[in-house]
Motif scaffolding. Structure first.
Motif, PDB file in Angstrom:
ATOM      1  N   GLY A 239      46.480  45.776  33.872  1.00 21.74           N
ATOM      2  CA  GLY A 239      47.943  45.010  34.128  1.00 21.74           C
ATOM      3  C   GLY A 239      47.944  44.052  35.551  1.00 21.74           C
ATOM      4  O   GLY A 239      49.002  43.529  35.735  1.00 21.74           O
ATOM      5  N   GLY A 240      46.986  44.446  36.373  1.00 20.11           N
ATOM      6  CA  GLY A 240      46.962  44.008  37.580  1.00 20.11           C
ATOM      7  C   GLY A 240      46.732  42.407  37.397  1.00 20.11           C
ATOM      8  O   GLY A 240      46.026  41.771  36.793  1.00 20.11           O
ATOM      9  N   ILE A 241      47.214  41.877  38.560  1.00 20.18           N
ATOM     10  CA  ILE A 241      47.078  40.160  38.765  1.00 20.18           C
ATOM     11  C   ILE A 241      46.347  39.956  39.809  1.00 20.18           C
ATOM     12  O   ILE A 241      46.487  40.323  40.985  1.00 20.18           O
ATOM     13  CB  ILE A 241      48.443  39.734  38.819  1.00 20.18           C
ATOM     14  CG1 ILE A 241      49.358  40.099  37.680  1.00 20.18           C
ATOM     15  CG2 ILE A 241      48.508  38.093  38.909  1.00 20.18           C
ATOM     16  CD1 ILE A 241      50.931  39.690  37.614  1.00 20.18           C
ATOM     17  N   GLY A 242      45.487  38.890  40.082  1.00 22.39           N
ATOM     18  CA  GLY A 242      44.884  38.197  41.034  1.00 22.39           C
ATOM     19  C   GLY A 242      45.182  36.845  41.031  1.00 22.39           C
ATOM     20  O   GLY A 242      45.463  36.073  40.102  1.00 22.39           O
ATOM     21  N   THR A 326      44.602  32.139  38.340  1.00 24.96           N
ATOM     22  CA  THR A 326      45.450  33.199  38.216  1.00 24.96           C
ATOM     23  C   THR A 326      44.569  34.147  37.126  1.00 24.96           C
ATOM     24  O   THR A 326      44.326  33.588  36.033  1.00 24.96           O
ATOM     25  CB  THR A 326      46.842  32.942  37.701  1.00 24.96           C
ATOM     26  OG1 THR A 326      47.750  31.982  38.431  1.00 24.96           O
ATOM     27  CG2 THR A 326      47.598  34.253  37.616  1.00 24.96           C
ATOM     28  N   VAL A 327      44.410  35.377  37.404  1.00 25.87           N
ATOM     29  CA  VAL A 327      43.645  36.308  36.618  1.00 25.87           C
ATOM     30  C   VAL A 327      44.504  37.534  36.226  1.00 25.87           C
ATOM     31  O   VAL A 327      45.276  37.858  37.162  1.00 25.87           O
ATOM     32  CB  VAL A 327      42.177  36.696  37.067  1.00 25.87           C
ATOM     33  CG1 VAL A 327      41.257  35.283  37.098  1.00 25.87           C
ATOM     34  CG2 VAL A 327      42.362  37.391  38.425  1.00 25.87           C
ATOM     35  N   GLN A 328      44.189  38.212  35.233  1.00 22.91           N
ATOM     36  CA  GLN A 328      44.991  39.430  35.034  1.00 22.91           C
ATOM     37  C   GLN A 328      44.191  40.199  33.997  1.00 22.91           C
ATOM     38  O   GLN A 328      43.395  39.915  33.033  1.00 22.91           O
ATOM     39  CB  GLN A 328      46.044  39.093  33.898  1.00 22.91           C
ATOM     40  CG  GLN A 328      46.978  40.162  33.465  1.00 22.91           C
ATOM     41  CD  GLN A 328      48.189  39.848  32.451  1.00 22.91           C
ATOM     42  OE1 GLN A 328      49.348  39.979  33.153  1.00 22.91           O
ATOM     43  NE2 GLN A 328      47.920  39.217  31.371  1.00 22.91           N
ATOM     44  N   ARG A 329      43.991  41.826  34.403  1.00 24.12           N
ATOM     45  CA  ARG A 329      43.428  42.492  33.723  1.00 24.12           C
ATOM     46  C   ARG A 329      44.380  43.146  32.392  1.00 24.12           C
ATOM     47  O   ARG A 329      45.234  43.501  32.940  1.00 24.12           O
ATOM     48  CB  ARG A 329      42.810  43.719  34.584  1.00 24.12           C
ATOM     49  CG  ARG A 329      41.868  44.793  33.794  1.00 24.12           C
ATOM     50  CD  ARG A 329      41.378  45.812  34.698  1.00 24.12           C
ATOM     51  NE  ARG A 329      40.837  46.779  33.891  1.00 24.12           N
ATOM     52  CZ  ARG A 329      40.608  48.089  34.311  1.00 24.12           C
ATOM     53  NH1 ARG A 329      40.755  48.430  35.519  1.00 24.12           N
ATOM     54  NH2 ARG A 329      39.997  48.917  33.606  1.00 24.12           N
TER      55      ARG A 329
END
Length: 467
Positions: A239-242, A326-329
């Motif tokens: 759920g983490g965001i980069g 923008t990336v998201q796990r």
């Protein structure tokens, strides 16, 4: 103190309007602006009056200023920085506007266009752990401190970390500052939010071309950013965001989406990339040579210009893109989604809330099928307006489109069925029920209506025109 005209001129590296606005004034803000923001020598008695407790001697003792024959000269750039909610101080190296010459390669950048762009686009959920990769003078950490419990910042430059440490101390903010390249100092650690204004500038690896620590990461082309994107997966919690900025190289006829999409193959990350600008190689070279303090028309500028153009020609690059990544796990084991879009027009500021909402919408769409989409009662967002364009005296409009007031400020052209569906989305009836009504009105089968409107429905939900 300066007024909008002088401030706008400063953003163009033109100090004269600001100097004229402060000239002759003994107000403390004018004196300190001349000293720290404009880099001008100020007589010690003026500084003593502006800072009655610290005085000119105190600034020298603190190494914030040095003395010369003209008075006190700032040893750094010190200026206020603010949002609607927060007020901070940022310390960095003096700009070429203040020094009057090219920047040294270990220059530590202050508040620039890239840093404010990243701050605007970063979503701001409350998180436990946040990381700033390539922190520079610590600008992003200031923003993160408002919604993250534990802060880590990395930089390859020891000098940058000293400036960041000073900036954070001035603002009463505690962060774990670590020296090292990109993600190396946080090996084995994971975060809820990672932000980065990385050294993404594509610079020739040629003799005589300076490599600035704040913008050149030591790898050819766009390899550094591509690698950073792929490496983020191991450092994001589920759920983490980069959130980061990037440049990418493009050859003749090469589509930017093909180039950037390859970065995410096998990475296991949701990816949303918005291309904001595309420059030809000459425009790109001019931009970054001037950024280093080299002035057009000089032999040094021309030599660097030739080196950049030669490098691009040899590697088959004819233009470069710039955008926000923008990336998201994913939280679950689902397949990640990828969304690459080109938006050159102005967007909302700040964009962070729209980014957070956009991630949620895209994730929802990835996790739900067409039947669920049709069985949901959608409502037109309050910032969306409709426009109908036709010839004078015409009965029916030739063009129907909806325009978004916030977020990406998209304008979406609708066909008759799409306009009928959107016009009836009031949050009461499901999309399937509305399609049934359209089927009766148009004398078509409901399944035909579903097939026709589903792409439009997904598109409008993705960017928040329907909620």
């Amino acid at each position: 103190m300066l007024g909008p005209v002088a401030v706008a001129a400063l953003h163009r590296e033109q100090p004269l309007p600001a100097l004229r606005a402060t000239e002759g004034s003994q107000e403390p803000v004018a004196v300190l602006c001349r000293l720290f923001a404009l880099g001008r020598a100020v007589p010690a008695p003026e500084v003593d009056r502006a800072l009655p407790r610290t005085g000119s001697g105190g600034l020298v003792d603190l190494r914030l200023a040095v003395e010369d024959e003209h008075g006190l000269v700032a040893a750094c750039d010190l200026r206020p920085y603010a949002t609607d909610e927060d007020r901070w101080w940022v310390v960095s190296d003096r700009s070429e506007m203040a020094t009057g010459g090219p920047l040294p390669v270990d220059h530590v950048l202050g508040i620039g266009g890239a840093s404010t762009t990243l701050a605007s686009w970063t979503p701001r959920p409350r998180v436990e752990r946040a990381l700033d990769v390539g922190t520079g003078s610590g600008v992003q950490v200031l923003h993160l401190a408002g919604h993250a419990a534990y802060l880590v910042a990395t930089d390859t430059s020891a000098r940058a970390l000293e400036f960041a440490r000073f900036t954070l101390a001035l603002n009463g903010i505690d962060a774990d500052l670590r020296r090292g390249s990109l993600l190396e100092p946080v090996a084995g650690e994971q975060f809820d939010l990672v932000v980065s204004n990385p050294p993404f500038v594509v610079t020739p690896r040629r003799p005589g071309v300076p490599l600035y620590e704040y913008r050149d990461g030591g790898r050819a082309g766009d390899a550094l950013v591509a690698g950073l994107v792929r490496d983020l997966a191991a450092h994001l919690r589920p759920g983490g965001i980069g959130q980061l900025l990037a440049n990418w190289e493009l050859g003749p006829g090469e589509g930017w989406t093909d180039r950037v999409a390859a970065w995410f193959e096998g990475a296991g990350l949701d990816a949303w990339v918005v291309q904001r600008e595309e420059q030809d190689v000459a425009d790109y070279a001019e931009t970054w040579i001037r950024d280093g303090g080299h002035q057009p028309g000089t032999p040094e500028f021309d030599a660097l210009y030739a080196a950049w153009l030669d490098d691009f020609a040899e590697r088959g690059v004819d233009r470069l893109g710039f955008g926000v990544v923008t990336v998201q796990r994913p939280l679950t084991g689902r397949e990640p989604w990828t969304d690459l879009t080109d938006v050159r027009t102005p967007v909302a500021s700040p964009m962070g809330p729209a980014v957070l909402a956009g991630l949620a919408a895209r994730t929802w769409l990835a996790e739900h099928d067409d039947d669920t989409l049709l069985d949901t009662p959608w409502q037109v967002a309050p910032d969306v307006t409709e426009e109908r364009v036709g010839v004078p005296g015409g009965v029916d409009p030739q063009v129907i489109q909806v325009r978004q007031g916030g977020g990406l400020r998209r304008t979406v052209r609708l066909d008759t069925l799409g306009a009928g569906l959107v016009g009836a989305c009031d949050g009461e009836l499901t999309a399937r029920q509305l399609c049934a009504g359209l089927a009766v009105l148009t004398e078509q089968e409901p399944g035909t209506i579903h097939t026709a409107v589903l792409p439009t429905l997904r598109d409008l939900v993705r960017d928040g025109l329907l909620r």
